[in-house]
Design an enzyme around this catalytic site. Sequence first.
Site, mmCIF file in Angstrom:
data_model
loop_
_atom_site.group_PDB
_atom_site.id
_atom_site.type_symbol
_atom_site.label_atom_id
_atom_site.label_comp_id
_atom_site.label_asym_id
_atom_site.label_seq_id
_atom_site.Cartn_x
_atom_site.Cartn_y
_atom_site.Cartn_z
ATOM 1 N N LYS A 1 11.444 10.693 11.902
ATOM 2 C CA LYS A 1 11.651 10.168 13.271
ATOM 3 C C LYS A 1 10.669 9.010 13.410
ATOM 4 O O LYS A 1 9.466 9.221 13.566
ATOM 5 C CB LYS A 1 11.388 11.288 14.283
ATOM 6 C CG LYS A 1 10.934 10.863 15.658
ATOM 7 C CD LYS A 1 12.054 10.324 16.537
ATOM 8 C CE LYS A 1 11.515 9.915 17.901
ATOM 9 N NZ LYS A 1 10.751 8.642 17.889
ATOM 10 N N THR B 1 -0.395 13.080 22.580
ATOM 11 C CA THR B 1 0.910 13.519 22.077
ATOM 12 C C THR B 1 0.746 14.627 21.038
ATOM 13 O O THR B 1 1.493 15.608 21.027
ATOM 14 C CB THR B 1 1.691 12.328 21.469
ATOM 15 O OG1 THR B 1 1.679 11.272 22.415
ATOM 16 C CG2 THR B 1 3.109 12.687 21.126
ATOM 17 N N GLU C 1 -2.604 13.625 12.522
ATOM 18 C CA GLU C 1 -3.621 12.571 12.437
ATOM 19 C C GLU C 1 -3.633 11.886 13.799
ATOM 20 O O GLU C 1 -2.674 11.217 14.173
ATOM 21 C CB GLU C 1 -3.256 11.578 11.335
ATOM 22 C CG GLU C 1 -4.262 10.453 11.207
ATOM 23 C CD GLU C 1 -3.723 9.293 10.387
ATOM 24 O OE1 GLU C 1 -2.719 9.444 9.687
ATOM 25 O OE2 GLU C 1 -4.336 8.212 10.475
ATOM 26 N N CYS D 1 -6.634 3.972 14.258
ATOM 27 C CA CYS D 1 -7.363 5.191 14.649
ATOM 28 C C CYS D 1 -8.775 5.153 14.101
ATOM 29 O O CYS D 1 -9.702 5.695 14.704
ATOM 30 C CB CYS D 1 -6.614 6.440 14.191
ATOM 31 S SG CYS D 1 -6.372 6.544 12.423
ATOM 32 N N THR D 2 -8.966 4.498 12.946
ATOM 33 C CA THR D 2 -10.288 4.459 12.311
ATOM 34 C C THR D 2 -11.094 3.212 12.686
ATOM 35 O O THR D 2 -12.095 2.911 12.021
ATOM 36 C CB THR D 2 -10.137 4.482 10.784
ATOM 37 O OG1 THR D 2 -9.176 3.494 10.438
ATOM 38 C CG2 THR D 2 -9.698 5.831 10.266
ATOM 39 N N GLY E 1 -0.319 9.851 15.579
ATOM 40 C CA GLY E 1 -0.160 9.203 16.875
ATOM 41 C C GLY E 1 -1.341 9.548 17.763
ATOM 42 O O GLY E 1 -2.417 9.912 17.271
ATOM 43 N N ASN F 1 1.378 1.731 14.712
ATOM 44 C CA ASN F 1 0.450 0.768 14.108
ATOM 45 C C ASN F 1 0.579 0.649 12.591
ATOM 46 O O ASN F 1 0.226 -0.365 12.004
ATOM 47 C CB ASN F 1 -1.003 1.074 14.506
ATOM 48 C CG ASN F 1 -1.487 2.401 13.983
ATOM 49 O OD1 ASN F 1 -0.700 3.270 13.649
ATOM 50 N ND2 ASN F 1 -2.785 2.567 13.915
ATOM 51 N N ARG G 1 0.843 -1.210 0.000
ATOM 52 C CA ARG G 1 0.000 0.000 0.000
ATOM 53 C C ARG G 1 0.877 1.259 0.000
ATOM 54 O O ARG G 1 0.530 2.269 -0.612
ATOM 55 C CB ARG G 1 -0.909 -0.025 1.245
ATOM 56 C CG ARG G 1 -1.821 1.162 1.370
ATOM 57 C CD ARG G 1 -2.728 1.019 2.588
ATOM 58 N NE ARG G 1 -3.570 2.180 2.766
ATOM 59 C CZ ARG G 1 -4.390 2.370 3.809
ATOM 60 N NH1 ARG G 1 -4.489 1.440 4.744
ATOM 61 N NH2 ARG G 1 -5.123 3.451 3.903
HETATM 62 O O1 G3H Z 1 -4.528 4.263 12.508
HETATM 63 C C1 G3H Z 1 -4.786 5.157 11.693
HETATM 64 C C2 G3H Z 1 -4.790 4.871 10.258
HETATM 65 O O2 G3H Z 1 -4.784 6.053 9.490
HETATM 66 C C3 G3H Z 1 -5.930 4.003 9.865
HETATM 67 O O3 G3H Z 1 -5.789 3.620 8.546
HETATM 68 O O4 G3H Z 1 -8.159 3.078 8.061
HETATM 69 O O5 G3H Z 1 -6.345 2.306 6.552
HETATM 70 O O6 G3H Z 1 -6.610 1.300 8.829
HETATM 71 P P1 G3H Z 1 -6.777 2.514 7.976
#
Ligand code: G3H
Length: 507
Positions: free
Chosen positions: A195, A252, A268, A302-303, A248, A172, A121
Amino acid sequence: MLSINLNIDEKFESLKDGMDYSYLINGNWEKSSSGKTIPIRNPYNKEIIAQIQACTREEVDNCIKIARDSMECWVETPLSKRIEILRKSARLMREMAEPLGNILMQEIGKPIKSAISEIMRTADIFEGTADFATSIGGETIMGDAFEGTARDKLSITYRVPLGVILCIGPFNYPFNLTGSKIAPALVAGNTVIMKPPSFGAITPLHFGIFLEEAGVPPGVFNIITGRGSEIGDYLTGHSGINMVAFTGSSETGIHLSKVAGMKPLLLELGGKDAAIVLDDADLEITVNSIISGAFSFSGQRCTAVKRVLPMPGIADKLIERVVEETKNLSIGDPAENNTIGPLITSKQCDYVQGLIDDALQKGATLKCGNRREGNIMWPTVLDHVTTEMRVAWEEPFGPVLPFIRIQNAEQAIKISNESMYGLQGMIFTENIDLAFNIAQELEVGTVQINGKSSRGPDHFPFLGTKSSGLGTQGIKCSIESMSRPKVVVMNLTEKGKLIRECGVYEK
Ligand code: G3H
């Protein structure tokens, strides 16, 4: 400096000395003068798999100086050449997706197939960024569109880089979410300091190899490693950094925004995405979306679907089907591609357990899960969750899914919007008119209708409101965020004026 005669497999090996990985400055892989390293543990079996350099502030200063000194050379490099470099990097990533995915799987415990697809990806993002960059342009505006100004004044606007961009990725998606910052930063003509996160540091170090092989000159892309708690603030607040792009936690990110001062930020952060399920929703589409949305990578996204708000007519059968599918999820070794694997640290497991315990103490019904072995938390479904429970509001970043039963759409909108987060929302229904109207009420970056929340496809805009972020990502938006308009105004004089016959509109 690495020899250009080595093939890429050998270059992978030469990044490290035994278990010790180096950092990258001006094209050279170096050891920190601190003499200190940070161990990287496999979260599944807790074995140390590598160590990264704990860089000093002086090394940060040097890295930033090199990145600044390299700005002129990079901005002078034709855009077509920068585009070609991204395409070549993408090809190299695809070639190395399997061995690199294997490293990623070991360092963050991501199921092997997902780890490999994270590399692929990222290659697609590099390729997509290269495609979009071919159409980076500007605009010309004639002065006479504005009252009192004539056509002897016109602006020419084009885009220029910001300077040095600090790219900080999360544990992640350490490769993908760092790459999605590096590609737009470089193509827009910026130099980069990367970083990597301390958990998930090894895989993104390989950007140094790919980019060097693809033709990025020394000094344009540099890597500093170390604990965020030791060098994170110093890097972010440094006057030599022109922009910070970070993914993150909200905690933070909010902290970094205070340290960054006037620098542009692309943040994000966390989310508490709610799935609103109306009575007429297609049960199978909804169940599949919820299961994959809540439990992929053990909920460490996160999503992820982080709460479900079902209407009374569908709640019982929906929960029954979700529990049935949750019990079928495979659990265990990421190398065997199990859906549920370890959480990144045992501290994170403790936090998730705390949310479950709080909900159960306050009267939630446990439908499945609530078991832990090492860093593995069994996928947990909680019913009859109320707004008094922490799990209704806090982001677990683990496999726990609360159901908060609702009576009507208005209540769902209220509960969704009362969150401190505003990443995405979901509505499951056959009534597209109603879905559209609910979507307009939700205070989030994106609303998914009949689908799970997710960032991709990667050319879509991706953003969060409130504590979920600042600025907009996505291939086009990221390039725009990492460059600025430069305006040149032409003030034409009488000297070159053409004599015209028609004077109807002359003052
Ligand atoms: O953890 C945050 C990511 O931007 C989520 O991406 O929706 O492709 O898993 P994703």
